[in-house]
Design a protein around this motif. Structure first.
Motif, PDB file in Angstrom:
ATOM      1  N   ASP A 119      -5.260  47.487   0.818  1.00  0.00           N
ATOM      2  CA  ASP A 119      -6.643  47.330   1.255  1.00  0.00           C
ATOM      3  C   ASP A 119      -6.764  46.308   2.386  1.00  0.00           C
ATOM      4  O   ASP A 119      -7.458  46.541   3.366  1.00  0.00           O
ATOM      5  CB  ASP A 119      -7.541  46.902   0.088  1.00  0.00           C
ATOM      6  CG  ASP A 119      -7.710  47.989  -0.960  1.00  0.00           C
ATOM      7  OD1 ASP A 119      -7.423  49.171  -0.651  1.00  0.00           O
ATOM      8  OD2 ASP A 119      -8.111  47.666  -2.092  1.00  0.00           O
TER       9      ASP A 119
ATOM     10  N   VAL B  72      -9.442  40.278  -6.554  1.00  0.00           N
ATOM     11  CA  VAL B  72      -9.590  41.505  -7.350  1.00  0.00           C
ATOM     12  C   VAL B  72      -9.721  41.199  -8.834  1.00  0.00           C
ATOM     13  O   VAL B  72      -9.922  42.106  -9.630  1.00  0.00           O
ATOM     14  CB  VAL B  72      -8.439  42.516  -7.104  1.00  0.00           C
ATOM     15  CG1 VAL B  72      -8.556  43.135  -5.738  1.00  0.00           C
ATOM     16  CG2 VAL B  72      -7.090  41.903  -7.329  1.00  0.00           C
TER      17      VAL B  72
ATOM     18  N   GLN C  19      -4.278  45.872  -3.538  1.00  0.00           N
ATOM     19  CA  GLN C  19      -4.982  44.937  -2.665  1.00  0.00           C
ATOM     20  C   GLN C  19      -4.201  44.715  -1.358  1.00  0.00           C
ATOM     21  O   GLN C  19      -4.796  44.527  -0.300  1.00  0.00           O
ATOM     22  CB  GLN C  19      -5.196  43.606  -3.401  1.00  0.00           C
ATOM     23  CG  GLN C  19      -5.968  42.626  -2.588  1.00  0.00           C
ATOM     24  CD  GLN C  19      -6.187  41.323  -3.324  1.00  0.00           C
ATOM     25  OE1 GLN C  19      -7.162  40.694  -3.042  1.00  0.00           O
ATOM     26  NE2 GLN C  19      -5.322  40.903  -4.210  1.00  0.00           N
TER      27      GLN C  19
END
Length: 156
Positions: A106, A91, A103
């Motif tokens: 995700d 990222v 993240q």
């Protein structure tokens, strides 16, 4: 492949960052930490605490500002059975930027409300940053917190 990481599909190689290496107009540069970091030893309670969390059904990952390759080297020699590494290179930001914490969500397809973010560093900002996103922060190794990760695992 590091045998201490059981789910290869959850390792996000930094090379999958995409075509741009820019964040906010600045070029992202992974931290350059001393090579001696690969020899750092985990706390004595780490392996048992992580194993207890995993037996209870928790997914346990490491989310560090250390470069991905250094984290792999560090874990290769230790009996810490993480489910994965969350690399900041993917990222192109560092903690305490919100994208660093998101993240986790995700990669594992969870909401911030599903995440307990564990830290032993009271001053770094992980507690405030993770809580601001809706994660449940858990502080260990402090008088006002859980004694260690075993204590945390036994109280979740």
């Amino acid at each position: 492949m590091n045998q201490n990481l059981r789910h290869r599909e959850h390792l996000v190689e930094p090379s999958r960052c995409g075509p741009s290496n820019q964040v906010g107009g600045k070029r992202f540069q992974p931290l350059r930490l001393p090579e001696s970091w690969k020899d750092l030893q985990p706390f004595a309670d780490s392996a048992e605490g992580i194993a207890t969390l995993r037996r209870k059904g928790y997914v346990v990952v490491t989310c560090s500002n250390a470069p991905f390759d250094l984290q792999k080297k560090m874990l290769a020699k230790r009996p810490l059975l993480f489910d994965g590494i969350v690399p900041m290179e993917s990222v192109r930001v560092f903690k305490t930027h919100p994208a660093a914490y998101l993240q986790i969500c995700d990669i594992w397809k969870v909401t911030p409300y599903d995440v307990t973010f564990v830290t032993a560093n009271k001053e770094f900002g992980d507690i405030e940053a993770s809580a601001a996103l809706g994660m449940k922060p858990a502080l260990i190794r402090h008088a006002s917190a859980f004694r260690d990760i075993i204590d945390l695992a036994n109280n979740l």
